[in-house]
Design a protein around this motif. Structure first.
Motif, mmCIF file in Angstrom:
data_model
loop_
_atom_site.group_PDB
_atom_site.id
_atom_site.type_symbol
_atom_site.label_atom_id
_atom_site.label_comp_id
_atom_site.label_asym_id
_atom_site.label_seq_id
_atom_site.Cartn_x
_atom_site.Cartn_y
_atom_site.Cartn_z
ATOM 1 N N ALA A 2 1.211 -1.194 0.083
ATOM 2 C CA ALA A 2 -0.317 -0.268 -0.030
ATOM 3 C C ALA A 2 0.732 1.287 -0.274
ATOM 4 C CB ALA A 2 -1.024 0.617 1.245
ATOM 5 N N PHE A 3 0.568 2.447 -0.991
ATOM 6 C CA PHE A 3 0.860 3.394 -1.067
ATOM 7 C C PHE A 3 0.421 4.238 -0.102
ATOM 8 C CE2 PHE A 3 2.477 1.396 -4.534
ATOM 9 C CZ PHE A 3 4.000 1.194 -4.760
ATOM 10 N N LYS A 4 0.886 5.953 0.532
ATOM 11 C CA LYS A 4 0.501 6.909 1.037
ATOM 12 C C LYS A 4 0.316 7.525 0.379
ATOM 13 C CE LYS A 4 1.971 10.235 4.703
ATOM 14 N NZ LYS A 4 2.723 10.938 4.924
ATOM 15 N N VAL A 5 -0.994 7.862 -0.263
ATOM 16 C CA VAL A 5 -1.749 8.707 -0.369
ATOM 17 C C VAL A 5 -2.166 10.608 0.303
ATOM 18 C CG1 VAL A 5 -3.960 9.694 -1.166
ATOM 19 C CG2 VAL A 5 -3.267 7.784 -1.244
ATOM 20 N N ILE A 6 -1.555 11.352 0.044
ATOM 21 C CA ILE A 6 -1.314 12.787 0.485
ATOM 22 C C ILE A 6 -2.105 13.884 -0.193
ATOM 23 C CG2 ILE A 6 -0.033 14.894 1.072
ATOM 24 C CD1 ILE A 6 2.637 12.860 1.210
ATOM 25 N N VAL A 7 -3.406 14.001 0.244
ATOM 26 C CA VAL A 7 -4.492 14.883 0.071
ATOM 27 C C VAL A 7 -4.277 16.585 0.797
ATOM 28 C CG1 VAL A 7 -7.006 14.999 -0.379
ATOM 29 C CG2 VAL A 7 -6.145 13.058 -0.192
ATOM 30 N N SER A 8 -3.738 17.117 0.080
ATOM 31 C CA SER A 8 -3.567 19.173 0.215
ATOM 32 C C SER A 8 -5.219 19.353 0.579
ATOM 33 C CB SER A 8 -3.334 19.304 -1.265
ATOM 34 O OG SER A 8 -4.748 20.008 -2.074
#
Length: 54
Positions: A2-8
């Motif tokens: 799983a990757f990390k998702v960064i939501v602004s």
């Protein structure tokens, strides 16, 4: 993996505004479905970020 998702912060604000609009102008059900779809999309991106362009 799983990757990390960064939501602004701006994107988070836009999602909140959209959900609020749907709740006010359409219905609670539509607002909830919008949030559910958004959250499911984040999960799919984490699982396979290279599958399609988001």
């Amino acid at each position: 993996m799983a990757f990390k998702v960064i939501v602004s912060p701006i994107a988070k604000s836009n999602v909140r505004e959209a959900a609020s609009y749907y709740k006010k102008e359409v219905s609670d059900k539509v607002a909830r479905k919008f949030i559910e779809d958004y959250e499911q999309t984040i999960v799919r991106i984490k699982q396979n970020p290279y599958f399609q362009i988001y």
